[in-house]
Design a protein around this motif. Structure first.
Motif, PDB file in Angstrom:
ATOM      1  N   VAL A 136      -4.428   1.052  -1.359  1.00 33.13           N
ATOM      2  CA  VAL A 136      -3.985  -0.331  -1.238  1.00 33.13           C
ATOM      3  C   VAL A 136      -3.855  -0.897  -2.645  1.00 33.13           C
ATOM      4  O   VAL A 136      -4.811  -0.877  -3.418  1.00 33.13           O
ATOM      5  N   LEU A 137      -2.665  -1.364  -2.998  1.00 35.18           N
ATOM      6  CA  LEU A 137      -2.418  -1.803  -4.376  1.00 35.18           C
ATOM      7  C   LEU A 137      -2.520  -3.324  -4.500  1.00 35.18           C
ATOM      8  O   LEU A 137      -2.972  -3.842  -5.520  1.00 35.18           O
ATOM      9  N   VAL A 138      -2.045  -4.026  -3.485  1.00 34.57           N
ATOM     10  CA  VAL A 138      -2.136  -5.488  -3.458  1.00 34.57           C
ATOM     11  C   VAL A 138      -2.628  -5.869  -2.067  1.00 34.57           C
ATOM     12  O   VAL A 138      -2.165  -5.315  -1.074  1.00 34.57           O
ATOM     13  N   LEU A 198      10.757  -2.852  -4.109  1.00 34.64           N
ATOM     14  CA  LEU A 198       9.655  -1.892  -4.147  1.00 34.64           C
ATOM     15  C   LEU A 198      10.177  -0.481  -3.913  1.00 34.64           C
ATOM     16  O   LEU A 198      11.176  -0.281  -3.230  1.00 34.64           O
ATOM     17  N   GLU A 199       9.499   0.481  -4.508  1.00 31.91           N
ATOM     18  CA  GLU A 199       9.859   1.863  -4.214  1.00 31.91           C
ATOM     19  C   GLU A 199       9.567   2.149  -2.750  1.00 31.91           C
ATOM     20  O   GLU A 199       8.651   1.557  -2.172  1.00 31.91           O
ATOM     21  N   PRO A 200      10.331   3.096  -2.160  1.00 28.60           N
ATOM     22  CA  PRO A 200      10.135   3.389  -0.732  1.00 28.60           C
ATOM     23  C   PRO A 200       8.702   3.847  -0.416  1.00 28.60           C
ATOM     24  O   PRO A 200       8.235   3.666   0.705  1.00 28.60           O
ATOM     25  N   SER A 201       8.011   4.417  -1.404  1.00 31.92           N
ATOM     26  CA  SER A 201       6.663   4.924  -1.127  1.00 31.92           C
ATOM     27  C   SER A 201       5.651   3.799  -0.950  1.00 31.92           C
ATOM     28  O   SER A 201       4.550   4.022  -0.463  1.00 31.92           O
ATOM     29  N   ILE A 202       5.999   2.586  -1.365  1.00 34.35           N
ATOM     30  CA  ILE A 202       5.077   1.453  -1.222  1.00 34.35           C
ATOM     31  C   ILE A 202       5.504   0.593  -0.027  1.00 34.35           C
ATOM     32  O   ILE A 202       6.617   0.083   0.001  1.00 34.35           O
ATOM     33  N   ARG A 203       4.616   0.461   0.942  1.00 35.48           N
ATOM     34  CA  ARG A 203       4.965  -0.267   2.151  1.00 35.48           C
ATOM     35  C   ARG A 203       4.416  -1.684   2.101  1.00 35.48           C
ATOM     36  O   ARG A 203       3.236  -1.876   1.869  1.00 35.48           O
ATOM     37  N   ALA A 205       0.822  -1.202   0.000  1.00 37.07           N
ATOM     38  CA  ALA A 205       0.000   0.000   0.000  1.00 37.07           C
ATOM     39  C   ALA A 205       0.858   1.254   0.000  1.00 37.07           C
ATOM     40  O   ALA A 205       1.936   1.287   0.590  1.00 37.07           O
ATOM     41  N   THR A 206       0.381   2.270  -0.710  1.00 38.58           N
ATOM     42  CA  THR A 206       0.953   3.602  -0.576  1.00 38.58           C
ATOM     43  C   THR A 206       0.153   4.278   0.535  1.00 38.58           C
ATOM     44  O   THR A 206      -0.874   3.737   0.975  1.00 38.58           O
ATOM     45  N   PRO A 207       0.587   5.453   1.001  1.00 37.39           N
ATOM     46  CA  PRO A 207      -0.160   6.114   2.075  1.00 37.39           C
ATOM     47  C   PRO A 207      -1.652   6.278   1.760  1.00 37.39           C
ATOM     48  O   PRO A 207      -2.483   6.275   2.673  1.00 37.39           O
ATOM     49  N   GLU A 245      -5.143  -9.017 -15.522  1.00 39.95           N
ATOM     50  CA  GLU A 245      -5.137  -7.913 -16.478  1.00 39.95           C
ATOM     51  C   GLU A 245      -4.066  -6.899 -16.097  1.00 39.95           C
ATOM     52  O   GLU A 245      -3.578  -6.893 -14.964  1.00 39.95           O
ATOM     53  N   SER A 246      -3.753  -6.026 -17.020  1.00 45.88           N
ATOM     54  CA  SER A 246      -2.797  -4.953 -16.759  1.00 45.88           C
ATOM     55  C   SER A 246      -3.283  -4.117 -15.569  1.00 45.88           C
ATOM     56  O   SER A 246      -4.456  -3.771 -15.502  1.00 45.88           O
ATOM     57  N   GLY A 247      -2.383  -3.849 -14.639  1.00 45.37           N
ATOM     58  CA  GLY A 247      -2.748  -3.045 -13.476  1.00 45.37           C
ATOM     59  C   GLY A 247      -3.279  -3.846 -12.303  1.00 45.37           C
ATOM     60  O   GLY A 247      -3.669  -3.279 -11.285  1.00 45.37           O
ATOM     61  N   SER A 248      -3.264  -5.185 -12.408  1.00 46.75           N
ATOM     62  CA  SER A 248      -3.829  -5.990 -11.324  1.00 46.75           C
ATOM     63  C   SER A 248      -2.822  -6.226 -10.192  1.00 46.75           C
ATOM     64  O   SER A 248      -3.155  -6.831  -9.186  1.00 46.75           O
ATOM     65  N   GLY A 249      -1.567  -5.764 -10.369  1.00 47.54           N
ATOM     66  CA  GLY A 249      -0.603  -5.864  -9.270  1.00 47.54           C
ATOM     67  C   GLY A 249       0.425  -6.966  -9.432  1.00 47.54           C
ATOM     68  O   GLY A 249       1.136  -7.293  -8.492  1.00 47.54           O
ATOM     69  N   LYS A 250       0.541  -7.530 -10.638  1.00 44.90           N
ATOM     70  CA  LYS A 250       1.493  -8.621 -10.860  1.00 44.90           C
ATOM     71  C   LYS A 250       2.934  -8.159 -10.706  1.00 44.90           C
ATOM     72  O   LYS A 250       3.726  -8.786  -9.989  1.00 44.90           O
ATOM     73  N   SER A 251       3.272  -7.044 -11.367  1.00 46.33           N
ATOM     74  CA  SER A 251       4.662  -6.569 -11.303  1.00 46.33           C
ATOM     75  C   SER A 251       5.037  -6.147  -9.888  1.00 46.33           C
ATOM     76  O   SER A 251       6.152  -6.415  -9.427  1.00 46.33           O
ATOM     77  N   LEU A 252       4.109  -5.495  -9.191  1.00 51.38           N
ATOM     78  CA  LEU A 252       4.401  -5.084  -7.819  1.00 51.38           C
ATOM     79  C   LEU A 252       4.697  -6.311  -6.958  1.00 51.38           C
ATOM     80  O   LEU A 252       5.611  -6.299  -6.129  1.00 51.38           O
ATOM     81  N   THR A 253       3.927  -7.394  -7.164  1.00 55.74           N
ATOM     82  CA  THR A 253       4.165  -8.623  -6.404  1.00 55.74           C
ATOM     83  C   THR A 253       5.570  -9.154  -6.670  1.00 55.74           C
ATOM     84  O   THR A 253       6.291  -9.527  -5.738  1.00 55.74           O
TER      85      THR A 253
END
Ligand SMILES: Nc1ncnc2c1ncn2[C@@H]1O[C@H](COP(=O)(O)OP(=O)(O)O)[C@@H](O)[C@H]1O
Ligand SMILES: [Mg+2]
Lengths: 270, 282
Positions: A19-21, A55-60, A14-16, A39-47
């Motif tokens: 919630v992404l995943v 992960l980028e620092p902004s995503i906890r 999640a970012t502040p 689908e695109s944007g469903s959170g696969k790459s973030l996983t």
């Protein structure tokens, strides 16, 4: 499960303000080929980035990710650097941007080879590294290796670039290979070749595979087990055969139906 | 592939013309500077010539108020301009690249602080910085001028390095390098520096020109290298009183300065077009 190479438990990203995943759980056994569909944007790459601790620092991240027995979430960067390459390596979607534009391809493959040899305390001299680069080029079936090692990324085709990227990942001798949409940027014929190459390599070398794609047909060719994601959540997990032919969830059913219609449309007008 | 190569020739030819013109301009000045170590038509302090003579067979560029040979001074001036340019750019590049990369990697607070610091220093006139350094070292010497100009250039290099590094850091191949376990030090050395140098190099060439001109200004103000260093700026200063009666005394060092600055820029442009494979790709 004991003995799993990768175990993800209740992963939430999640970012502040978003919630992404959310509450994702799955595991991959050593040598297993696991597919992640969505689908695109469903959170696969973030996983996949969470698994490699990139992960980028902004995503906890919250929850737990155990890779080769070590916890990734909250691990210090120093331990992550050691685990990356050793336990896990990644092949990205766009091989043109995933390769350094100003470095000859041979040297890009030599980098991870040298690091691994040094880490394992083996001979990391010029000749030893060159020998391994040669072997890797053969493994990914690249023609004219002498010309290729001196070429720059923009001088070779998209399929050849992706083979180089695969060689770089294999150079690490990882226990888990993550392939994040590795064929999406390629034309259909090349796609099929790359899919076959990845499947054959992980099977031969006994490497586990996390194969990410929005394309059901491609995942169906590669994976033994699949998980379907939507809006950052897991919808359905199970053996590939079962999920892709007799899906239980209505969203998966609609995906499968859409893919079938697409295939039929293609076959209808060759 | 074939479509790309058919588009190459025009760009190559333009690159070539710029490159050769730059190479000739810079080459002549570098040659003059090197030869000045071994040979000049006259000794620098030789006042045997007539005063304010026009260019002639005996004095190719004429003479100054004291009867000294101006061609000799131009040659020594070339040497000084090159030493100042190289020295100042080297100092500016080392400080600027190090702080710029640090800022690009730093966390929010340090990054903001460094970025603001660069902006403030840039707004501060280089000449003023140079005067402060000269005042602090209590003497005007060539070394002081080089140090001052190098410090003056460093925030400009730092700012552009920070921006270029951030751009490279956002690229997939950095993520790819990290995901295969490359340490940050190796990433800076193998991926970041090579990828910012083509752009940084052109900027450094520009800084070289600015440094040479700033040294001329310092000398003109009497803050540069003291006599007998005959820098082009000092020649301009000494010729200012006689610019109407003996214009060559001001025109020639001015032209030399212009030729060096233009030449360096053309050379840098041409080199980038030739050696940057990513740019050649179109
Ligand atoms: N750094 C970020 N900050 C905020 N949101 C992000 C960031 N990166 C990705 N997202 C969002 O997270 C969602 C999932 O992205 P991603 O994992 O890239 O999807 P995909 O399944 O296509 O790989 C998208 O909605 C995207 O906009
Ligand atoms: Mg993605």
């Amino acid at each position: 499960m004991m003995g799993d190479l990768l175990t993800v438990r209740g992963l939430t990203l999640a970012t502040p303000d978003k919630v992404l995943v959310e509450d994702l759980s799955f595991s991959i056994a050593p040598g297993e080929r696991f597919g992640l569909i969505g689908e695109s944007g469903s959170g696969k790459s973030l996983t996949s980035l969470a698994v490699t601790g990139l992960l980028e620092p902004s995503i906890r991240p919250a929850g737990s990710i155990t890779l080769a027995g070590e916890e990734i979430i909250g691990a210090p960067e120093k331990r992550l650097v050691r685990m990356r390459g050793d336990a896990v390596a990644t092949v990205f979607q766009e091989p043109l941007t995933a390769l350094d534009p100003l470095m000859p391809l041979g040297r890009q493959i030599a980098g991870p080879v040298r690091r691994r040899l040094k880490r394992k305390g083996q001979d990391a001299g010029r000749a030893a590294v060159a020998r391994e680069v040669q072997t890797l080029l053969e493994q990914v079936r690249l023609p004219e290796p002498e010309r290729l090692i001196r070429s720059y990324p923009h001088e070779v085709s998209g399929g050849q670039r992706q083979r180089v990227a695969i060689a770089m990942a294999l150079a690490c001798q990882p226990r888990l290979l993550i392939a994040d949409e590795p064929t999406t940027a390629l034309d259909v014929t090349t796609q099929a070749e790359i899919v076959r190459l990845i499947t054959a390599l992980v099977e031969d070398l006994g490497i586990a595979l996390l194969f990410i794609s929005h394309d059901l047909a491609v995942v169906g060719q590669v994976a033994e087990r699949v998980m379907v994601m939507r809006d950052g959540r897991s919808i359905e997990t199970g053996p590939a055969q079962q999920v892709l032919t007799r899906p239980e969830d209505s969203y998966t059913r609609s995906l499968v139906a859409a893919a079938r219609r697409f295939d039929q449309a293609l076959e209808g007008q060759p | 592939m074939s479509a790309e190569s058919t588009e190459l020739p025009p760009r190559r030819r333009r690159g070539n013309a710029t490159f050769w013109l730059g190479l000739i301009l810079v080459g002549v000045i570098v040659l003059a500077g090197i030869v000045s170590f071994f040979w000049t038509p006259y000794a620098l302090s030789d006042m045997a010539g007539g005063r304010l003579e026009a260019p002639s067979a005996a004095h190719w560029a004429g003479t100054d108020r004291l009867g000294r040979d101006l061609f000799t001074q131009l040659m020594i001036g070339a040497r000084i301009a090159l030493i100042v340019g190289c020295g100042a750019v080297a100092i500016g590049a080392v400080i600027g690249v190090a702080t710029g990369i640090l800022a690009a990697f730093a966390t929010r607070f340090l990054d903001d602080a460094l970025a603001a610091f660069f902006d403030i220093l840039i707004a501060f006139p280089t000449l003023l910085i140079a005067m402060l350094v000269v005042a602090a070292r209590e003497e005007a010497s060539l070394g002081t001028a080089i140090l001052a100009l190098g410090i003056g250039l460093s925030p400009i290099v730092g700012r552009i390095t920070r921006i270029l590094t951030k751009q490279v850091l956002g690229q997939d191949y950095i993520t790819a390098a990290r995901v295969s376990g490359t340490s940050w030090g190796a990433i800076v050395y193998w991926h970041i520096l090579p990828n910012i140098v083509p752009f940084l190099g052109v900027n450094l060439a520009l800084q070289f020109g600015l440094a040479v001109m700033a040294e001329a200004s310092l000398s003109y103000l009497g803050l540069g290298a003291p006599p007998p260093n005959a820098s082009w700026g000092r020649m301009l200063q000494e010729a200012q009183g006689t610019v109407y009666t003996a214009p060559w005394g001001a025109v020639l060092p001015g032209l030399a300065l212009f030729a060096l600055v233009i030449g360096i820029n053309l050379l840098a442009d041409g080199l980038r077009d030739r050696f940057d494979p990513a740019r050649r790709d179109g």
